[in-house]
Design a protein around this motif. Structure first.
Motif, mmCIF file in Angstrom:
data_model
loop_
_atom_site.group_PDB
_atom_site.id
_atom_site.type_symbol
_atom_site.label_atom_id
_atom_site.label_comp_id
_atom_site.label_asym_id
_atom_site.label_seq_id
_atom_site.Cartn_x
_atom_site.Cartn_y
_atom_site.Cartn_z
ATOM 1 N N ASP A 1 -75.536 56.076 -66.098
ATOM 2 C CA ASP A 1 -76.478 56.967 -66.774
ATOM 3 C C ASP A 1 -76.842 58.115 -65.856
ATOM 4 O OD1 ASP A 1 -76.493 55.211 -68.915
ATOM 5 O OD2 ASP A 1 -78.360 54.217 -68.297
ATOM 6 N N GLY A 2 -76.671 59.339 -66.342
ATOM 7 C CA GLY A 2 -77.005 60.526 -65.567
ATOM 8 C C GLY A 2 -75.868 61.077 -64.721
ATOM 9 N N ALA A 3 -74.722 60.392 -64.690
ATOM 10 C CA ALA A 3 -73.582 60.902 -63.907
ATOM 11 C C ALA A 3 -73.030 62.158 -64.560
ATOM 12 C CB ALA A 3 -72.489 59.838 -63.802
ATOM 13 N N LYS A 4 -72.545 63.057 -63.747
ATOM 14 C CA LYS A 4 -72.000 64.327 -64.242
ATOM 15 C C LYS A 4 -70.783 64.078 -65.123
ATOM 16 C CE LYS A 4 -73.141 66.585 -59.901
ATOM 17 N NZ LYS A 4 -72.552 67.137 -58.664
ATOM 18 N N LEU A 5 -70.813 64.650 -66.328
ATOM 19 C CA LEU A 5 -69.674 64.521 -67.235
ATOM 20 C C LEU A 5 -68.417 65.157 -66.650
ATOM 21 C CD1 LEU A 5 -71.413 65.238 -70.649
ATOM 22 C CD2 LEU A 5 -70.738 63.031 -69.711
ATOM 23 N N SER A 6 -68.602 66.226 -65.898
ATOM 24 C CA SER A 6 -67.463 66.939 -65.320
ATOM 25 C C SER A 6 -66.743 66.110 -64.251
ATOM 26 C CB SER A 6 -67.924 68.261 -64.707
ATOM 27 O OG SER A 6 -68.891 68.033 -63.692
ATOM 28 N N SER A 7 -67.341 65.013 -63.818
ATOM 29 C CA SER A 7 -66.750 64.200 -62.763
ATOM 30 C C SER A 7 -65.974 62.991 -63.281
ATOM 31 C CB SER A 7 -67.847 63.722 -61.804
ATOM 32 O OG SER A 7 -68.398 64.822 -61.115
ATOM 33 N N ILE A 8 -65.939 62.789 -64.586
ATOM 34 C CA ILE A 8 -65.213 61.644 -65.148
ATOM 35 C C ILE A 8 -63.740 61.719 -64.759
ATOM 36 C CG2 ILE A 8 -64.417 60.566 -67.279
ATOM 37 C CD1 ILE A 8 -67.149 61.422 -68.516
ATOM 38 N N ASP A 9 -63.104 62.842 -65.085
ATOM 39 C CA ASP A 9 -61.677 62.998 -64.777
ATOM 40 C C ASP A 9 -61.415 63.016 -63.278
ATOM 41 O OD1 ASP A 9 -60.914 63.056 -67.449
ATOM 42 O OD2 ASP A 9 -61.065 65.241 -67.581
ATOM 43 N N ILE A 10 -62.366 63.528 -62.513
ATOM 44 C CA ILE A 10 -62.191 63.595 -61.059
ATOM 45 C C ILE A 10 -62.169 62.191 -60.460
ATOM 46 C CG2 ILE A 10 -63.128 64.480 -58.884
ATOM 47 C CD1 ILE A 10 -62.055 66.650 -60.819
ATOM 48 N N ALA A 11 -63.052 61.311 -60.921
ATOM 49 C CA ALA A 11 -63.072 59.933 -60.411
ATOM 50 C C ALA A 11 -61.747 59.244 -60.708
ATOM 51 C CB ALA A 11 -64.229 59.155 -61.035
ATOM 52 N N LEU A 12 -61.256 59.405 -61.918
ATOM 53 C CA LEU A 12 -59.973 58.790 -62.278
ATOM 54 C C LEU A 12 -58.841 59.384 -61.457
ATOM 55 C CD1 LEU A 12 -58.337 56.847 -63.940
ATOM 56 C CD2 LEU A 12 -58.289 58.546 -65.775
ATOM 57 N N ASN A 13 -58.859 60.703 -61.287
ATOM 58 C CA ASN A 13 -57.811 61.362 -60.502
ATOM 59 C C ASN A 13 -57.815 60.884 -59.053
ATOM 60 O OD1 ASN A 13 -57.180 64.235 -58.809
ATOM 61 N ND2 ASN A 13 -55.695 63.595 -60.355
ATOM 62 N N LYS A 14 -58.994 60.708 -58.479
ATOM 63 C CA LYS A 14 -59.084 60.216 -57.097
ATOM 64 C C LYS A 14 -58.495 58.811 -56.986
ATOM 65 C CE LYS A 14 -63.247 62.775 -55.728
ATOM 66 N NZ LYS A 14 -64.656 62.631 -55.300
ATOM 67 N N ALA A 15 -58.810 57.950 -57.950
ATOM 68 C CA ALA A 15 -58.281 56.583 -57.919
ATOM 69 C C ALA A 15 -56.762 56.589 -58.059
ATOM 70 C CB ALA A 15 -58.921 55.739 -59.027
ATOM 71 N N VAL A 16 -56.247 57.349 -59.011
ATOM 72 C CA VAL A 16 -54.792 57.428 -59.221
ATOM 73 C C VAL A 16 -54.108 57.955 -57.965
ATOM 74 C CG1 VAL A 16 -52.966 58.615 -60.511
ATOM 75 C CG2 VAL A 16 -54.928 57.639 -61.730
ATOM 76 N N ALA A 17 -54.631 59.026 -57.397
ATOM 77 C CA ALA A 17 -54.018 59.632 -56.209
ATOM 78 C C ALA A 17 -53.989 58.651 -55.043
ATOM 79 C CB ALA A 17 -54.763 60.905 -55.815
ATOM 80 N N ALA A 18 -55.080 57.919 -54.841
ATOM 81 C CA ALA A 18 -55.122 56.941 -53.740
ATOM 82 C C ALA A 18 -54.117 55.815 -53.972
ATOM 83 C CB ALA A 18 -56.535 56.375 -53.590
ATOM 84 N N ALA A 19 -53.957 55.408 -55.229
ATOM 85 C CA ALA A 19 -53.016 54.322 -55.531
ATOM 86 C C ALA A 19 -51.571 54.763 -55.347
ATOM 87 C CB ALA A 19 -53.234 53.822 -56.964
ATOM 88 N N ILE A 20 -51.209 55.920 -55.880
ATOM 89 C CA ILE A 20 -49.793 56.309 -55.838
ATOM 90 C C ILE A 20 -49.358 56.810 -54.460
ATOM 91 C CG2 ILE A 20 -49.680 56.732 -58.313
ATOM 92 C CD1 ILE A 20 -49.709 59.750 -57.737
ATOM 93 N N ARG A 21 -50.298 57.325 -53.667
ATOM 94 C CA ARG A 21 -49.958 57.755 -52.304
ATOM 95 C C ARG A 21 -50.186 56.660 -51.279
ATOM 96 N NH1 ARG A 21 -51.421 63.174 -49.991
ATOM 97 N NH2 ARG A 21 -49.512 62.747 -48.868
ATOM 98 N N ARG A 22 -50.872 55.597 -51.696
ATOM 99 C CA ARG A 22 -51.152 54.471 -50.811
ATOM 100 C C ARG A 22 -52.006 54.876 -49.610
ATOM 101 N NH1 ARG A 22 -48.909 52.541 -55.200
ATOM 102 N NH2 ARG A 22 -47.370 50.876 -54.959
ATOM 103 N N GLN A 23 -52.897 55.854 -49.841
ATOM 104 C CA GLN A 23 -53.805 56.299 -48.784
ATOM 105 C C GLN A 23 -55.026 56.947 -49.414
ATOM 106 O OE1 GLN A 23 -51.031 58.952 -46.774
ATOM 107 N NE2 GLN A 23 -52.189 60.721 -47.447
ATOM 108 N N ALA A 24 -56.083 57.052 -48.618
ATOM 109 C CA ALA A 24 -57.306 57.675 -49.100
ATOM 110 C C ALA A 24 -57.054 59.139 -49.446
ATOM 111 C CB ALA A 24 -58.404 57.565 -48.045
ATOM 112 N N THR A 25 -57.760 59.612 -50.457
ATOM 113 C CA THR A 25 -57.621 61.018 -50.837
ATOM 114 C C THR A 25 -58.326 61.907 -49.827
ATOM 115 O OG1 THR A 25 -59.590 60.950 -52.257
ATOM 116 C CG2 THR A 25 -57.446 60.478 -53.303
ATOM 117 N N GLY A 26 -57.891 63.123 -49.777
ATOM 118 C CA GLY A 26 -58.473 64.107 -48.875
ATOM 119 C C GLY A 26 -57.460 65.188 -48.597
#
Length: 143
Positions: free
Chosen positions: A52-77
């Motif tokens: 509740d109260g989380a930024k709507l604009s960050s929904i896709d960003i959270a998913l993108n960060k998780a996907v990127a970390a999984a497929i690269r096998r490393q933390a995003t950055g």
């Protein structure tokens, strides 16, 4: 048979939910409502929460960060060349992968027996807060 692998660990729904619960609890503790995504090793969504109260604009960003970390096998950055950020390469990877990779911090892989089994991505706070929340999820997974 040399053409297959055996005993590859897999992230379960129970594991994904444990990561999500711990990350949500940490986000609540620091007072920053987050979007939190947990994906399997191929980047497929297993669990998600928009607090509740989380930024709507960050929904896709959270998913993108998780996907990127999984497929690269490393933390995003951002990609680094020594101590300096390589902006061109960081953005090139994001563009060249159809935005499946990101230079934004807050995505961290989940590992079991030395193998990546998934990742967690958090978004809606500062990058440091996002990383902190994602790490809380990873810590719960390691227990």
């Amino acid at each position: 048979m040399p053409y297959i692998t055996n005993n590859h660990p897999r992230l379960t729904l129970e594991g994904a939910e444990a990561v999500l619960v711990a990350a949500k609890e940490h986000a609540a503790r620091i007072g920053v409502p987050m979007n939190i995504a947990v994906v399997d090793d191929g980047g497929h969504l297993m669990a998600f929460a928009r607090m509740d109260g989380a930024k709507l604009s960050s929904i896709d960003i959270a998913l993108n960060k998780a996907v990127a970390a999984a497929i690269r096998r490393q933390a995003t950055g951002p990609v680094r060349s020594g101590d300096d950020v390589n902006v061109t390469l960081s953005l090139g990877l994001a563009i060249g992968s159809g935005a499946r990779q990101t230079p934004i911090r807050g995505g961290i892989p989940l590992e079991a027996n030395g193998e990546c089994v998934g990742a967690v991505g958090a978004s809606a706070g500062t990058e440091d807060q996002d990383v902190e929340v994602a790490h809380a999820g990873v810590a719960a997974f390691g227990k």
